[in-house]
Design a protein around this motif. Structure first.
Motif, PDB file in Angstrom:
ATOM      1  N   TRP A 138      47.036  25.281  71.310  1.00 38.89           N
ATOM      2  CA  TRP A 138      47.541  26.049  70.174  1.00 38.89           C
ATOM      3  C   TRP A 138      47.660  27.519  70.563  1.00 38.89           C
ATOM      4  N   ASP A 189      40.731  18.875  77.162  1.00 33.58           N
ATOM      5  CA  ASP A 189      40.943  18.929  75.704  1.00 33.58           C
ATOM      6  C   ASP A 189      39.598  19.031  74.997  1.00 33.58           C
ATOM      7  N   ASN A 190      39.591  19.813  73.938  1.00 33.96           N
ATOM      8  CA  ASN A 190      38.339  20.064  73.214  1.00 33.96           C
ATOM      9  C   ASN A 190      37.936  18.911  72.301  1.00 33.96           C
ATOM     10  N   HIS A 191      38.854  17.990  72.021  1.00 30.19           N
ATOM     11  CA  HIS A 191      38.509  16.875  71.129  1.00 30.19           C
ATOM     12  C   HIS A 191      37.860  15.726  71.898  1.00 30.19           C
ATOM     13  N   ALA A 240      38.664  24.894  77.052  1.00 25.88           N
ATOM     14  CA  ALA A 240      38.948  26.003  77.979  1.00 25.88           C
ATOM     15  C   ALA A 240      38.531  27.306  77.305  1.00 25.88           C
ATOM     16  N   SER A 291      52.363  17.526  74.410  1.00 26.34           N
ATOM     17  CA  SER A 291      52.933  18.535  75.305  1.00 26.34           C
ATOM     18  C   SER A 291      52.179  18.561  76.638  1.00 26.34           C
ATOM     19  N   SER A 328      54.151  22.644  70.958  1.00 23.68           N
ATOM     20  CA  SER A 328      55.241  22.739  69.976  1.00 23.68           C
ATOM     21  C   SER A 328      55.298  24.142  69.357  1.00 23.68           C
ATOM     22  N   SER A 349      55.597   9.709  63.252  1.00 27.19           N
ATOM     23  CA  SER A 349      56.712   8.933  63.794  1.00 27.19           C
ATOM     24  C   SER A 349      57.584   9.762  64.730  1.00 27.19           C
ATOM     25  N   HIS A 353      47.487  16.105  68.050  1.00 24.27           N
ATOM     26  CA  HIS A 353      47.724  15.641  66.680  1.00 24.27           C
ATOM     27  C   HIS A 353      48.104  14.161  66.637  1.00 24.27           C
ATOM     28  N   THR A 412      57.498  16.331  67.816  1.00 20.96           N
ATOM     29  CA  THR A 412      57.164  15.788  69.129  1.00 20.96           C
ATOM     30  C   THR A 412      58.201  16.164  70.184  1.00 20.96           C
TER      31      THR A 412
HETATM   32  C1  LIG Z   1      49.184  15.869  60.456  1.00 18.03           C
HETATM   33  C2  LIG Z   1      50.378  16.037  61.368  1.00 18.03           C
HETATM   34  C3  LIG Z   1      51.453  15.175  61.272  1.00 18.03           C
HETATM   35  C4  LIG Z   1      52.555  15.321  62.115  1.00 18.03           C
HETATM   36  N1  LIG Z   1      53.592  14.424  62.027  1.00 18.03           N
HETATM   37  C5  LIG Z   1      54.612  14.518  62.899  1.00 18.03           C
HETATM   38  C6  LIG Z   1      55.633  13.523  62.925  1.00 18.03           C
HETATM   39  O1  LIG Z   1      55.635  12.565  62.143  1.00 18.03           O
HETATM   40  N2  LIG Z   1      56.616  13.628  63.849  1.00 18.03           N
HETATM   41  C7  LIG Z   1      56.640  14.645  64.735  1.00 18.03           C
HETATM   42  O2  LIG Z   1      57.549  14.687  65.572  1.00 18.03           O
HETATM   43  N3  LIG Z   1      55.704  15.603  64.717  1.00 18.03           N
HETATM   44  C8  LIG Z   1      54.684  15.563  63.854  1.00 18.03           C
HETATM   45  N4  LIG Z   1      53.692  16.498  63.867  1.00 18.03           N
HETATM   46  C9  LIG Z   1      53.786  17.639  64.775  1.00 18.03           C
HETATM   47  C10 LIG Z   1      52.961  17.453  66.053  1.00 18.03           C
HETATM   48  O3  LIG Z   1      52.147  18.576  66.112  1.00 18.03           O
HETATM   49  C11 LIG Z   1      53.863  17.385  67.263  1.00 18.03           C
HETATM   50  O4  LIG Z   1      54.748  16.311  67.133  1.00 18.03           O
HETATM   51  C12 LIG Z   1      53.145  17.148  68.586  1.00 18.03           C
HETATM   52  O5  LIG Z   1      52.292  16.032  68.548  1.00 18.03           O
HETATM   53  C13 LIG Z   1      52.431  18.393  69.040  1.00 18.03           C
HETATM   54  O6  LIG Z   1      51.973  18.193  70.345  1.00 18.03           O
HETATM   55  P1  LIG Z   1      51.381  19.392  71.167  1.00 18.03           P
HETATM   56  O7  LIG Z   1      50.861  18.815  72.440  1.00 18.03           O
HETATM   57  O8  LIG Z   1      52.363  20.486  71.238  1.00 18.03           O
HETATM   58  O9  LIG Z   1      50.159  19.952  70.303  1.00 18.03           O
HETATM   59  P2  LIG Z   1      48.817  19.257  69.858  1.00 18.03           P
HETATM   60  O10 LIG Z   1      49.040  17.845  69.539  1.00 18.03           O
HETATM   61  O11 LIG Z   1      48.226  20.117  68.830  1.00 18.03           O
HETATM   62  O12 LIG Z   1      47.908  19.294  71.167  1.00 18.03           O
HETATM   63  C14 LIG Z   1      47.309  20.482  71.635  1.00 18.03           C
HETATM   64  C15 LIG Z   1      45.906  20.161  72.070  1.00 18.03           C
HETATM   65  O13 LIG Z   1      45.329  21.326  72.672  1.00 18.03           O
HETATM   66  C16 LIG Z   1      43.970  21.348  72.305  1.00 18.03           C
HETATM   67  N5  LIG Z   1      43.363  22.657  72.515  1.00 18.03           N
HETATM   68  C17 LIG Z   1      43.471  23.769  71.757  1.00 18.03           C
HETATM   69  N6  LIG Z   1      42.726  24.760  72.294  1.00 18.03           N
HETATM   70  C18 LIG Z   1      42.126  24.245  73.399  1.00 18.03           C
HETATM   71  C19 LIG Z   1      41.229  24.770  74.352  1.00 18.03           C
HETATM   72  N7  LIG Z   1      40.821  26.046  74.330  1.00 18.03           N
HETATM   73  N8  LIG Z   1      40.789  23.952  75.343  1.00 18.03           N
HETATM   74  C20 LIG Z   1      41.188  22.675  75.404  1.00 18.03           C
HETATM   75  N9  LIG Z   1      42.064  22.125  74.532  1.00 18.03           N
HETATM   76  C21 LIG Z   1      42.525  22.907  73.540  1.00 18.03           C
HETATM   77  C22 LIG Z   1      44.055  20.974  70.837  1.00 18.03           C
HETATM   78  O14 LIG Z   1      42.807  20.654  70.310  1.00 18.03           O
HETATM   79  C23 LIG Z   1      44.996  19.804  70.901  1.00 18.03           C
HETATM   80  O15 LIG Z   1      44.295  18.618  71.158  1.00 18.03           O
HETATM   81  C24 LIG Z   1      52.580  16.377  63.042  1.00 18.03           C
HETATM   82  C25 LIG Z   1      51.494  17.263  63.121  1.00 18.03           C
HETATM   83  C26 LIG Z   1      50.402  17.096  62.295  1.00 18.03           C
HETATM   84  C27 LIG Z   1      49.256  18.054  62.379  1.00 18.03           C
END
Ligand SMILES: Cc1cc2nc3c(=O)[nH]c(=O)nc-3n(C[C@H](O)[C@H](O)[C@H](O)COP(=O)(O)OP(=O)(O)OC[C@H]3O[C@@H](n4cnc5c(N)ncnc54)[C@H](O)[C@@H]3O)c2cc1C
Length: 652
Positions: free
Chosen positions: A444, A125-127, A406, A103, A627, A154, A133, A635
């Motif tokens: 999150w 990002d904190n990681h 952050a 995202s 998400s 996927s 993910h 995704t």
């Molecule tokens: C194990 C697993 C398997 C999955 N499999 C699928 C799949 O097969 N297909 C699919 O479509 N979706 C899947 N998902 C869902 C997945 O979460 C979403 O697809 C998508 O990758 C989410 O992206 P995002 O950027 O919204 O969130 P995230 O990927 O969670 O990214 C958010 C980031 O913000 C960071 N963050 C949080 N707080 C702070 C802070 N204070 N300062 C800095 N950074 C911070 C987090 O650490 C993280 O790195 C899966 C999720 C998990 C956990």
């Protein structure tokens, strides 16, 4: 450390390989313990070192040590006392994004389309790695290079990708329909491998691996030659279930009943939406407890909870048994989870890279910072080695700052007239600030109330209700998979075990990456655990599971992994001490976005504004993505909400 004889058999005393030890567990700890204070006032860190390469780390990954402590101290109210006054970096940006998942990365991509390629963007990002993910695990076993997915598996979604999400996939050069070119579709079937169920002695009285007759409808056993009823017959003969349970299972499949005579289809669905599938089986279909135990963990991969917390209506959507006698109209019922509604168009839109959607994250990073990921096509990204030193380069308009949490996001001045926001972040135990015209919080949602104190209580509550689903995605690199071949399986459902699913890697070769095709070759085995606590409301289960995952040591997890693989595969000659080359546990205490559930979320059944709609409201120059903003763990939703958030901050 003292090892008992079982530890020795399992190989917990073994150093996995010298290289894995040096580049893996030891370096994980090293990265977290880097002497940041020696780095002065500059927000520099270990990520500039030429040896910095997180995908090759093994041991405890996902939310690894060093990634979560800052936010937890913010939550506990101790952060600012310990960190002191933040250092002003003097940096100014057009946009600061919190969260480097798909995202956050997509938000940067969309913002550049509107504001131009020169727009200055900082992503925090904190990681220690980008992608959220969508993470990549790398292994080298003997002379073979193997990839695994540390999270997002996927491109797939229960509902079709939106036009905007598809456009990103296409702009990245991902040709979804070409997937069949890369997948060795018949590999496992040609070796006679089939899905199986492992019945464990603690739950079912004996350890036994049995052909999975098809617990989810359709002939999924991979055995094209035999009919479903033949497979059920064989299953009933082999499974260590009580005789009554066997009769009940046969009845569910072959003697369907209408348990609600006189009700219309809609009335029946309304009843099913309010009862768990476990209760439906026990109290309405009245089956033996063994059947409930057998199905208990079936929904783990989708919801991270068992059938005690999944509605019977959703179970009907997944083709679980017990509903054919109800003669329900096939249209989705009110309050059904979107995962439970079959959609043919969505099913066809599927692509699995060997590192899962980490390739999407890597392709996005390549677009934002071309020097960081060499190459220019979808295929070549798979083997490209990321240059982490380029991610946070002062010469680049887009910078990704890892290991940076952050801790505060606020307007400088009055909300209505402020022209800038200030983002404070912690890195290496120190706090820093940077400024920007706007900020997008793609992190999150449960974290946001601690970052933005000025949000209304109503919005904070809505954000806090997005309780993420706690999961383990474990990758075990094996020296060979001959035991799977001997036991004729590629996929094991283990309802009573620590990890409830064990799968051989999906065989995909792409861009010079060659998956294992011979049982004598090294392979990655993927194991999945949902940290749930059956019998409680889903959000409570997630809270407890999160605590469980944060407090379980890697050593405990490793022992459980070795024990489970030994018990499951031992009869095929598997020796954990000899055959396991490396283990990476991707621990996600904050995993999937919480999806609304008709058993616990009355608004989902009765209508009205959902918490995620309240949670994602823009706040002055701050917009909210992730998400979580759609309460949908996919995704495409991460991308959709990046698009909306960018629209909100660029429209004025
Ligand atoms: C194990 C697993 C398997 C999955 N499999 C699928 C799949 O097969 N297909 C699919 O479509 N979706 C899947 N998902 C869902 C997945 O979460 C979403 O697809 C998508 O990758 C989410 O992206 P995002 O950027 O919204 O969130 P995230 O990927 O969670 O990214 C958010 C980031 O913000 C960071 N963050 C949080 N707080 C702070 C802070 N204070 N300062 C800095 N950074 C911070 C987090 O650490 C993280 O790195 C899966 C999720 C998990 C956990």
């Amino acid at each position: 450390m003292v090892h008992d004889s079982r530890d020795r058999e399992l190989g917990t005393h073994r150093r996995i390989t010298r290289r894995d030890f040096i580049n893996g567990v030891a370096v994980t700890a090293g990265a977290a313990m880097m002497p940041w204070h020696l780095l002065g006032d500059e927000p520099a860190g270990p990520d500039k070192s030429p040896d910095y390469y997180p995908p090759a780390l093994t041991g405890l990954r996902g939310s690894h040590p060093g990634s979560f402590e800052t936010v937890h101290s913010l939550r506990d109210g101790t952060f600012w006392d310990e960190a002191g006054k933040p250092v002003d970096t003097g940096e100014t940006y057009d946009l600061i994004i919190v969260g480097g998942g798909i995202s956050g990365l997509s938000a940067a991509h969309f913002y550049r389309k509107t504001a131009g390629a020169k727009a200055r963007i900082l992503i925090l990002d904190n990681h220690d790695d980008f992608g959220g993910h969508a993470k990549r695990n790398e292994f080298r076993v003997n002379n073979s290079f193997r990839l695994g997915f540390g999270g997002t598996f996927s491109i797939e979604s229960p509902a079709p990708y939106s036009a905007i999400a598809k456009s990103v996939i296409e702009e990245l050069g991902i040709d979804v329909p070409s997937y069949s070119k890369y997948l060795h579709r018949d590999l496992y079937r040609s070796l006679g491998l089939h899905p199986r169920i492992f019945f464990d002695k603690e739950t079912f009285g004996t350890d036994k691996l049995v052909l999975n007759f098809n617990p989810r409808g359709g002939n999924e056993s991979g055995d094209a030659e035999r009919s479903s009823s033949d497979l059920l017959k064989q299953f009933l003969a082999d499974a260590p279930l009580a005789e009554q349970a066997k009769r009940d299972l046969q009845r569910l499949y072959q003697d369907p009943k209408d348990y609600f005579p006189g009700l219309t289809s809609d009335q029946k669905k309304a009843k099913l939406a309010r009862v768990s599938y476990a209760s439906y089986l026990k109290e309405i279909a009245v089956v033996h407890e063994d059947i409930v135990k057998m199905y208990q963990a079936q929904p783990h991969p989708l919801f991270g909870v068992g059938i005690d917390a999944v509605s019977a209506q959703d179970a009907w959507g997944f083709d679980l048994p017990g509903f054919s006698g109800l003669k329900l109209d096939p249209a989705p019922g009110k309050g059904m989870n979107r995962d439970a509604i079959p959609n043919e168009e969505a099913e066809k839109y599927f692509f699995h890279f060997p590192d899962g959607n980490a390739t999407i994250a890597r392709l996005l990073v390549r677009k934002l910072i071309p020097d960081a990921i060499p190459g220019n096509a979808m295929d070549d990204a798979v083997m490209a080695k990321a240059n982490y030193a380029k991610l946070d380069d002062a010469g680049s308009p887009v910078r990704i700052r890892l290991n940076s949490t952050a801790v505060r996001v606020r307007h400088l001045g009055d909300l209505a007239s402020a022209r800038e926001v200030e983002v404070a972040y912690a890195r290496g135990g120190k706090a820093y600030t940077a400024r920007a015209k706007s900020s997008i919080l793609a992190c999150w949602h449960v974290v946001i109330p601690y970052l933005c104190e000025d949000l209304s209580d109503k919005q904070k509550q809505a954000l806090a209700s997005a309780q993420k689903v706690p999961l383990l995605y474990t990758n075990v690199a094996l020296r060979n998979w001959t035991s799977f071949q001997k036991l004729k399986t590629n996929s094991v459902y283990a309802p009573g075990m620590y990890h409830t699913f064990v799968n051989l890697d999906l065989p995909v070769s792409i861009g010079g990456y060659e998956c294992a095709r011979k049982p004598e070759e090294p392979i990655v085995v993927h194991m999945m655990k949902a940290a749930c606590h059956p019998g409680r409301p889903a959000r409570d289960q997630h809270r407890m599971g999160r605590m469980e995952l944060f407090s379980t040591t890697f050593e405990t997890m490793e022992r459980k992994i070795r024990d489970q693989l030994a018990r499951t595969l031992g009869p095929g000659g598997f020796d954990p001490a000899r055959d396991i080359a490396a283990i990476t546990v991707n621990r996600w205490p904050h995993g999937y976005a919480y999806e609304y559930n008709s058993l616990f979320d009355s608004f989902w059944l009765d209508g009205g504004e959902t918490p995620c709609e309240i949670a994602r409201r823009p706040f002055g120059r701050i917009a909210i993505a992730n998400s979580d903003a759609g309460a949908y763990a996919y995704t495409d939703e991460a991308i959709n909400h990046a698009w909306r958030a960018v629209g909100e901050i660029t429209k004025s």
